[in-house]
Write a protein that holds these residues in place. Structure first.
Motif, PDB file in Angstrom:
ATOM      1  N   ARG A 148       5.824   0.619  -1.503  1.00 60.06           N
ATOM      2  CA  ARG A 148       6.089   0.858  -0.075  1.00 60.06           C
ATOM      3  C   ARG A 148       4.818   0.736   0.753  1.00 60.06           C
ATOM      4  NH1 ARG A 148       6.527   5.906   2.937  1.00 60.06           N
ATOM      5  NH2 ARG A 148       6.604   7.106   0.997  1.00 60.06           N
ATOM      6  N   ALA A 149       3.722   1.299   0.260  1.00 56.75           N
ATOM      7  CA  ALA A 149       2.461   1.230   0.998  1.00 56.75           C
ATOM      8  C   ALA A 149       2.003  -0.215   1.181  1.00 56.75           C
ATOM      9  CB  ALA A 149       1.396   2.040   0.266  1.00 56.75           C
ATOM     10  N   VAL A 150       2.085  -1.001   0.118  1.00 60.08           N
ATOM     11  CA  VAL A 150       1.677  -2.409   0.198  1.00 60.08           C
ATOM     12  C   VAL A 150       2.609  -3.189   1.105  1.00 60.08           C
ATOM     13  CG1 VAL A 150       1.395  -4.537  -1.131  1.00 60.08           C
ATOM     14  CG2 VAL A 150       0.546  -2.379  -2.056  1.00 60.08           C
ATOM     15  N   PHE A 151       3.916  -2.925   1.001  1.00 59.69           N
ATOM     16  CA  PHE A 151       4.891  -3.597   1.854  1.00 59.69           C
ATOM     17  C   PHE A 151       4.593  -3.343   3.326  1.00 59.69           C
ATOM     18  CE2 PHE A 151       8.753  -3.421   4.395  1.00 59.69           C
ATOM     19  CZ  PHE A 151       9.333  -4.652   4.141  1.00 59.69           C
ATOM     20  N   ILE A 152       4.350  -2.084   3.674  1.00 60.19           N
ATOM     21  CA  ILE A 152       4.056  -1.742   5.068  1.00 60.19           C
ATOM     22  C   ILE A 152       2.788  -2.431   5.540  1.00 60.19           C
ATOM     23  CG2 ILE A 152       3.368   0.144   6.616  1.00 60.19           C
ATOM     24  CD1 ILE A 152       5.153   1.977   4.866  1.00 60.19           C
ATOM     25  N   ALA A 153       1.739  -2.358   4.722  1.00 59.44           N
ATOM     26  CA  ALA A 153       0.457  -2.956   5.097  1.00 59.44           C
ATOM     27  C   ALA A 153       0.610  -4.451   5.369  1.00 59.44           C
ATOM     28  CB  ALA A 153      -0.566  -2.707   4.004  1.00 59.44           C
ATOM     29  N   ARG A 154       1.300  -5.146   4.490  1.00 61.44           N
ATOM     30  CA  ARG A 154       1.463  -6.596   4.652  1.00 61.44           C
ATOM     31  C   ARG A 154       2.364  -6.930   5.832  1.00 61.44           C
ATOM     32  NH1 ARG A 154      -0.244 -10.559   1.194  1.00 61.44           N
ATOM     33  NH2 ARG A 154      -1.804  -9.741  -0.264  1.00 61.44           N
ATOM     34  N   SER A 155       3.350  -6.089   6.105  1.00 61.43           N
ATOM     35  CA  SER A 155       4.212  -6.331   7.264  1.00 61.43           C
ATOM     36  C   SER A 155       3.435  -6.196   8.570  1.00 61.43           C
ATOM     37  CB  SER A 155       5.395  -5.357   7.262  1.00 61.43           C
ATOM     38  OG  SER A 155       4.995  -4.044   7.651  1.00 61.43           O
ATOM     39  N   LEU A 156       2.342  -5.441   8.538  1.00 60.91           N
ATOM     40  CA  LEU A 156       1.504  -5.249   9.724  1.00 60.91           C
ATOM     41  C   LEU A 156       0.370  -6.275   9.811  1.00 60.91           C
ATOM     42  CD1 LEU A 156       1.296  -1.347   9.668  1.00 60.91           C
ATOM     43  CD2 LEU A 156       2.495  -2.746  11.359  1.00 60.91           C
ATOM     44  N   GLY A 157       0.286  -7.167   8.850  1.00 56.82           N
ATOM     45  CA  GLY A 157      -0.707  -8.232   8.904  1.00 56.82           C
ATOM     46  C   GLY A 157      -1.939  -8.031   8.061  1.00 56.82           C
ATOM     47  N   LEU A 158      -1.987  -6.968   7.277  1.00 57.72           N
ATOM     48  CA  LEU A 158      -3.108  -6.760   6.361  1.00 57.72           C
ATOM     49  C   LEU A 158      -2.898  -7.565   5.084  1.00 57.72           C
ATOM     50  CD1 LEU A 158      -3.425  -2.889   6.695  1.00 57.72           C
ATOM     51  CD2 LEU A 158      -5.230  -4.508   7.296  1.00 57.72           C
ATOM     52  N   GLU A 159      -3.972  -8.130   4.564  1.00 60.10           N
ATOM     53  CA  GLU A 159      -3.910  -8.725   3.231  1.00 60.10           C
ATOM     54  C   GLU A 159      -4.147  -7.580   2.247  1.00 60.10           C
ATOM     55  OE1 GLU A 159      -6.092 -12.015   0.321  1.00 60.10           O
ATOM     56  OE2 GLU A 159      -6.542 -12.013   2.479  1.00 60.10           O
ATOM     57  N   ALA A 160      -3.068  -7.007   1.783  1.00 64.33           N
ATOM     58  CA  ALA A 160      -3.142  -5.759   1.032  1.00 64.33           C
ATOM     59  C   ALA A 160      -2.768  -5.945  -0.429  1.00 64.33           C
ATOM     60  CB  ALA A 160      -2.219  -4.715   1.666  1.00 64.33           C
ATOM     61  N   TYR A 161      -3.490  -5.218  -1.278  1.00 62.35           N
ATOM     62  CA  TYR A 161      -3.215  -5.153  -2.700  1.00 62.35           C
ATOM     63  C   TYR A 161      -3.162  -3.674  -3.080  1.00 62.35           C
ATOM     64  CZ  TYR A 161      -4.686  -9.991  -2.285  1.00 62.35           C
ATOM     65  OH  TYR A 161      -4.798 -11.292  -1.888  1.00 62.35           O
ATOM     66  N   GLY A 162      -2.539  -3.377  -4.199  1.00 63.96           N
ATOM     67  CA  GLY A 162      -2.404  -1.984  -4.596  1.00 63.96           C
ATOM     68  C   GLY A 162      -2.866  -1.728  -6.005  1.00 63.96           C
ATOM     69  N   VAL A 163      -3.463  -0.558  -6.212  1.00 63.01           N
ATOM     70  CA  VAL A 163      -3.823  -0.087  -7.550  1.00 63.01           C
ATOM     71  C   VAL A 163      -3.261   1.327  -7.701  1.00 63.01           C
ATOM     72  CG1 VAL A 163      -5.689   0.539  -9.126  1.00 63.01           C
ATOM     73  CG2 VAL A 163      -5.909  -1.506  -7.689  1.00 63.01           C
ATOM     74  N   ALA A 164      -2.507   1.543  -8.749  1.00 64.26           N
ATOM     75  CA  ALA A 164      -1.905   2.858  -8.970  1.00 64.26           C
ATOM     76  C   ALA A 164      -2.939   3.860  -9.461  1.00 64.26           C
ATOM     77  CB  ALA A 164      -0.760   2.752  -9.972  1.00 64.26           C
ATOM     78  N   SER A 165      -2.858   5.061  -8.958  1.00 66.26           N
ATOM     79  CA  SER A 165      -3.820   6.096  -9.335  1.00 66.26           C
ATOM     80  C   SER A 165      -3.380   6.896 -10.543  1.00 66.26           C
ATOM     81  CB  SER A 165      -4.044   7.057  -8.159  1.00 66.26           C
ATOM     82  OG  SER A 165      -2.815   7.644  -7.768  1.00 66.26           O
ATOM     83  N   ASP A 166      -2.122   6.733 -10.966  1.00 65.53           N
ATOM     84  CA  ASP A 166      -1.633   7.473 -12.128  1.00 65.53           C
ATOM     85  C   ASP A 166      -1.387   6.515 -13.288  1.00 65.53           C
ATOM     86  OD1 ASP A 166       0.368   6.308 -10.621  1.00 65.53           O
ATOM     87  OD2 ASP A 166       1.886   7.757 -11.177  1.00 65.53           O
ATOM     88  N   VAL A 167      -1.361   7.066 -14.480  1.00 64.16           N
ATOM     89  CA  VAL A 167      -1.205   6.237 -15.667  1.00 64.16           C
ATOM     90  C   VAL A 167       0.206   6.300 -16.238  1.00 64.16           C
ATOM     91  CG1 VAL A 167      -3.622   6.387 -16.312  1.00 64.16           C
ATOM     92  CG2 VAL A 167      -2.036   8.124 -17.141  1.00 64.16           C
ATOM     93  N   ASP A 168       1.073   7.093 -15.629  1.00 66.58           N
ATOM     94  CA  ASP A 168       2.465   7.136 -16.068  1.00 66.58           C
ATOM     95  C   ASP A 168       3.344   7.516 -14.881  1.00 66.58           C
ATOM     96  OD1 ASP A 168       2.383   9.983 -15.740  1.00 66.58           O
ATOM     97  OD2 ASP A 168       1.533  10.176 -17.740  1.00 66.58           O
ATOM     98  N   TYR A 169       4.616   7.753 -15.134  1.00 65.07           N
ATOM     99  CA  TYR A 169       5.560   8.042 -14.065  1.00 65.07           C
ATOM    100  C   TYR A 169       5.930   9.521 -14.001  1.00 65.07           C
ATOM    101  CZ  TYR A 169       6.362   3.102 -13.114  1.00 65.07           C
ATOM    102  OH  TYR A 169       6.208   1.784 -12.744  1.00 65.07           O
ATOM    103  N   ARG A 170       4.983  10.392 -14.315  1.00 61.30           N
ATOM    104  CA  ARG A 170       5.333  11.814 -14.364  1.00 61.30           C
ATOM    105  C   ARG A 170       5.706  12.381 -12.996  1.00 61.30           C
ATOM    106  NH1 ARG A 170       0.020  11.201 -15.049  1.00 61.30           N
ATOM    107  NH2 ARG A 170      -1.520  12.372 -13.858  1.00 61.30           N
TER     108      ARG A 170
END
Length: 215
Positions: A148-170
């Motif tokens: 969602r964060a990357v989607f929003i950023a790119r919809s606003l014109g940012l060249e955005a990439y994402g890196v997850a801060s967690d190592v699992d889906y807890r």
């Protein structure tokens, strides 16, 4: 009765479709910490805020985000870090909690920019572009939130990439996922209509003086 049933079915299909759009598109720009090292010309690493406790200490969610942002900076992904969170009240301050954690960890003050009006993901991305004049960014948050964060950023014109801060889906509990599903659907419409955040203000370019963003 049939009309009501068909209407409910149609809304359910739309709801699912909006979520899939955000997830599939956003996740196509999500990468590992190692892969992020190969992106050239990143203006800043955006670390999104999360809860802090009454004593000012960070929640585990926020601690993970800040630690990943620190690691990306130390690995040369970008020369600047933008901390964006909620500092809407004097007694609630996500941003300085993040900043103090980085300072205690040896990160120099002049590379840390702070956005005190990043009240939600949309505001954080909008202000990163319009106030901090960022163009190419790496966003740090948990996996469930990252598409969602990357989607929003790119919809606003940012060249955005994402890196997850967690190592699992807890963190992906039923209540969290349900809330995220509604948030994804909502932000598709924000991506279309692009409303302005409640607070904007003077520009503080990410290539300028970080102290101008102090608060």
């Amino acid at each position: 009765m049939k009309i009501a049933l068909y209407s409910a079915l149609f809304l359910a299909v739309v709801f699912v479709a909006l979520n899939l759009v955000v997830i599939i598109y956003g996740n196509s720009f999500v990468m590992s910490q190692e892969e992020a090292k190969d992106i050239d010309g990143v203006d800043c690493i955006i670390v999104l805020g999360a809860a802090v406790y009454e004593d000012g200490s960070m929640s585990s969610v926020l601690t993970e985000r800040v630690n990943m942002g620190k690691s990306l900076y130390e690995n040369g992904v970008s020369p600047k870090i933008l901390l964006s969170g909620d500092h809407s009240r004097q007694d609630y301050d996500e941003v300085n909690a993040m900043k103090n954690h980085l300072l205690d960890g040896g990160i120099q003050r002049e590379v840390i920019f702070t956005d005190h009006a990043g009240f939600d993901t949309y505001d954080s991305m909008y202000r990163a572009k319009e106030i901090f004049k960022a163009e190419k960014v790496v966003i740090v948050t948990q996996k469930f939130h990252l598409s969602r964060a990357v989607f929003i950023a790119r919809s606003l014109g940012l060249e955005a990439y994402g890196v997850a801060s967690d190592v699992d889906y807890r963190y992906l509990k039923p209540k969290t996922e349900l809330r995220e599903c509604f948030a994804r659907a909502k932000y598709v419409f924000d991506a279309i209509f692009k409303p302005k955040p409640e607070y904007l203000g003077e520009a503080i370019p990410i290539w300028g003086e970080a102290s101008l963003s102090d608060g």
